[in-house]
Design an enzyme around this catalytic site. Structure first.
Site, PDB file in Angstrom:
ATOM      1  N   ASP A 165      67.695  37.053  77.037  1.00  0.00           N
ATOM      2  CA  ASP A 165      66.979  37.703  78.133  1.00  0.00           C
ATOM      3  C   ASP A 165      67.233  36.986  79.451  1.00  0.00           C
ATOM      4  O   ASP A 165      66.378  36.971  80.336  1.00  0.00           O
ATOM      5  CB  ASP A 165      65.474  37.737  77.823  1.00  0.00           C
ATOM      6  N   LYS A 222      72.395  38.842  82.706  1.00  0.00           N
ATOM      7  CA  LYS A 222      72.950  39.849  81.787  1.00  0.00           C
ATOM      8  C   LYS A 222      74.451  39.686  81.558  1.00  0.00           C
ATOM      9  O   LYS A 222      74.937  39.988  80.481  1.00  0.00           O
ATOM     10  CB  LYS A 222      72.642  41.264  82.308  1.00  0.00           C
ATOM     11  N   ASP A 251      67.592  41.841  75.178  1.00  0.00           N
ATOM     12  CA  ASP A 251      66.793  42.697  76.062  1.00  0.00           C
ATOM     13  C   ASP A 251      67.716  43.349  77.097  1.00  0.00           C
ATOM     14  O   ASP A 251      68.817  42.852  77.391  1.00  0.00           O
ATOM     15  CB  ASP A 251      65.716  41.862  76.779  1.00  0.00           C
ATOM     16  N   ASN A 252      67.284  44.470  77.664  1.00  0.00           N
ATOM     17  CA  ASN A 252      67.924  45.087  78.834  1.00  0.00           C
ATOM     18  C   ASN A 252      69.332  45.599  78.622  1.00  0.00           C
ATOM     19  O   ASN A 252      70.156  45.573  79.550  1.00  0.00           O
ATOM     20  CB  ASN A 252      67.958  44.102  80.008  1.00  0.00           C
ATOM     21  N   GLU A 287      60.244  47.510  81.091  1.00  0.00           N
ATOM     22  CA  GLU A 287      58.857  47.029  81.112  1.00  0.00           C
ATOM     23  C   GLU A 287      58.041  47.669  82.233  1.00  0.00           C
ATOM     24  O   GLU A 287      58.482  47.775  83.364  1.00  0.00           O
ATOM     25  CB  GLU A 287      58.819  45.496  81.232  1.00  0.00           C
TER      26      GLU A 287
HETATM   27  C1  LIG Z   1      73.215  31.497  82.582  1.00  0.00           C
HETATM   28  N1  LIG Z   1      72.462  30.521  81.864  1.00  0.00           N
HETATM   29  C2  LIG Z   1      71.119  30.366  81.991  1.00  0.00           C
HETATM   30  N2  LIG Z   1      70.553  29.273  81.419  1.00  0.00           N
HETATM   31  C3  LIG Z   1      69.223  29.091  81.513  1.00  0.00           C
HETATM   32  N3  LIG Z   1      68.373  29.924  82.150  1.00  0.00           N
HETATM   33  C4  LIG Z   1      68.913  31.016  82.727  1.00  0.00           C
HETATM   34  C5  LIG Z   1      70.291  31.301  82.664  1.00  0.00           C
HETATM   35  N4  LIG Z   1      70.513  32.470  83.308  1.00  0.00           N
HETATM   36  C6  LIG Z   1      69.318  32.897  83.762  1.00  0.00           C
HETATM   37  N5  LIG Z   1      68.350  32.016  83.415  1.00  0.00           N
HETATM   38  C7  LIG Z   1      66.927  32.149  83.674  1.00  0.00           C
HETATM   39  O1  LIG Z   1      66.497  33.274  82.896  1.00  0.00           O
HETATM   40  C8  LIG Z   1      65.706  34.155  83.692  1.00  0.00           C
HETATM   41  C9  LIG Z   1      66.567  35.304  84.100  1.00  0.00           C
HETATM   42  C10 LIG Z   1      66.382  36.520  83.641  1.00  0.00           C
HETATM   43  C11 LIG Z   1      67.293  37.630  84.062  1.00  0.00           C
HETATM   44  N6  LIG Z   1      66.623  38.877  83.750  1.00  0.00           N
HETATM   45  C12 LIG Z   1      66.825  39.948  84.523  1.00  0.00           C
HETATM   46  O2  LIG Z   1      67.602  39.924  85.469  1.00  0.00           O
HETATM   47  C13 LIG Z   1      66.039  41.169  84.228  1.00  0.00           C
HETATM   48  C14 LIG Z   1      66.007  42.174  85.205  1.00  0.00           C
HETATM   49  C15 LIG Z   1      65.265  43.338  85.000  1.00  0.00           C
HETATM   50  C16 LIG Z   1      65.249  44.380  86.026  1.00  0.00           C
HETATM   51  C17 LIG Z   1      65.350  45.716  85.671  1.00  0.00           C
HETATM   52  C18 LIG Z   1      65.344  46.712  86.655  1.00  0.00           C
HETATM   53  C19 LIG Z   1      65.229  46.362  88.003  1.00  0.00           C
HETATM   54  F1  LIG Z   1      65.198  47.313  88.955  1.00  0.00           F
HETATM   55  C20 LIG Z   1      65.116  45.022  88.353  1.00  0.00           C
HETATM   56  C21 LIG Z   1      65.134  44.037  87.374  1.00  0.00           C
HETATM   57  C22 LIG Z   1      64.523  43.499  83.807  1.00  0.00           C
HETATM   58  C23 LIG Z   1      64.566  42.484  82.839  1.00  0.00           C
HETATM   59  O3  LIG Z   1      63.866  42.604  81.668  1.00  0.00           O
HETATM   60  C24 LIG Z   1      65.323  41.328  83.030  1.00  0.00           C
HETATM   61  O4  LIG Z   1      65.344  40.394  82.025  1.00  0.00           O
HETATM   62  C25 LIG Z   1      65.292  33.304  84.866  1.00  0.00           C
HETATM   63  F2  LIG Z   1      64.980  34.049  85.946  1.00  0.00           F
HETATM   64  C26 LIG Z   1      66.533  32.467  85.110  1.00  0.00           C
HETATM   65  O5  LIG Z   1      66.226  31.296  85.848  1.00  0.00           O
HETATM   66 MG   LIG Z   2      64.529  41.204  80.221  1.00  0.00          MG
END
Ligand SMILES: CNc1ncnc2c1ncn2[C@@H]1O[C@H](/C=C/CNC(=O)c2cc(-c3ccc(F)cc3)cc(O)c2O)[C@H](F)[C@H]1O
Ligand SMILES: [Mg+2]
Length: 214
Positions: free
Chosen positions: A141, A144, A169-170, A199
């Protein structure tokens, strides 16, 4: 000074959830994000699918990629058997600070190890640093476009065994096209799509469950 969305989510937990009651923490976040302000938690609808997969796998070891505020971390850990462990990776320190407090409010510190850092750096260290053999369940999650490279990395590091379950997810919104194409076409995975909604909205989204065949 202006609060951040994660800080407001933590506030909703501290105001509306009962200390030591993980399901009340999950409910408090869902009510806040549905009624006050949207946030990217897996949410209540997809959360029920997550619950059913966790219960079916009954994992002893879980890896979560992307903690954010700890909603799915708490939701998963609340269903784990007594000695099971969940490792969750989060590289944004501000989110980690909030997630630790959400996890503490739920009383799940003993089951959850939140590790600050990037999945690409930490996955290769899982065995030596965290004493992990393989993961029974992985919840993806985070960013992406990192689902596929990190899945390949977990394979290379020998962290998946025959029967390990990946739950992503997603896969529709925002979407993970390369990952979806890979797990659905690879002979080493048996994939299944669980149709749902983004969600707190009526937009289509879903979870992809992929069993590693070894
Ligand atoms: C790349 N390696 C990483 N290592 C550790 N932590 C990380 C890493 N990469 C990110 N993180 C960490 O994981 C999280 C990132 C979550 C990203 N999730 C989403 O973007 C996401 C977006 C939507 C969404 C849908 C429609 C819309 F209009 C707008 C948004 C819905 C969802 O359910 C999501 O999960 C955190 F923020 C970041 O620091
Ligand atoms: Mg998500």
């Amino acid at each position: 000074t202006q609060s951040t969305r994660p800080q407001r989510i933590l506030g909703a937990v501290q105001q509306n959830a009962t200390r030591g009651d993980p399901r009340s923490v999950v409910r408090a976040i869902d009510q806040y994000c549905r009624n006050q302000e949207w946030a990217m938690n897996v949410g209540d609808e997809k959360g029920c699918i997550l619950d059913s997969v966790v219960s079916e796998v009954n994992p002893a070891t879980v890896l979560e990629l992307g903690t954010y505020c700890g909603y799915s971390t708490v939701r998963i850990a609340s269903l784990l058997p007594p000695h099971a462990k969940l490792i969750t990776l989060e590289f944004n320190p501000e989110f980690a600070v909030i997630a630790r407090q959400v996890i503490a409010w739920a009383g799940l510190e003993d089951k959850i190890q939140l590790v600050e850092g990037a999945s690409g750096d930490l996955i290769p260290k899982m065995k030596e640093q965290f004493g992990v053999e393989t993961f029974d369940l992985v919840f993806l999650d985070h960013w992406k476009d990192r689902y596929l490279p990190d899945t390949k990395l977990m394979e290379e590091c020998g962290l998946l065994r025959k029967g390990s379950v990946l739950l992503a997810d997603n896969v529709i919104c925002p979407g993970t096209p390369e990952y979806l194409e890979f797990v659905r076409s690879s002979p080493r995975y048996e994939s299944q799509y669980f149709k749902s909604h983004l969600e707190y909205t009526k937009v289509e989204d879903g979870l992809e469950k992929s069993v590693f065949l070894g």
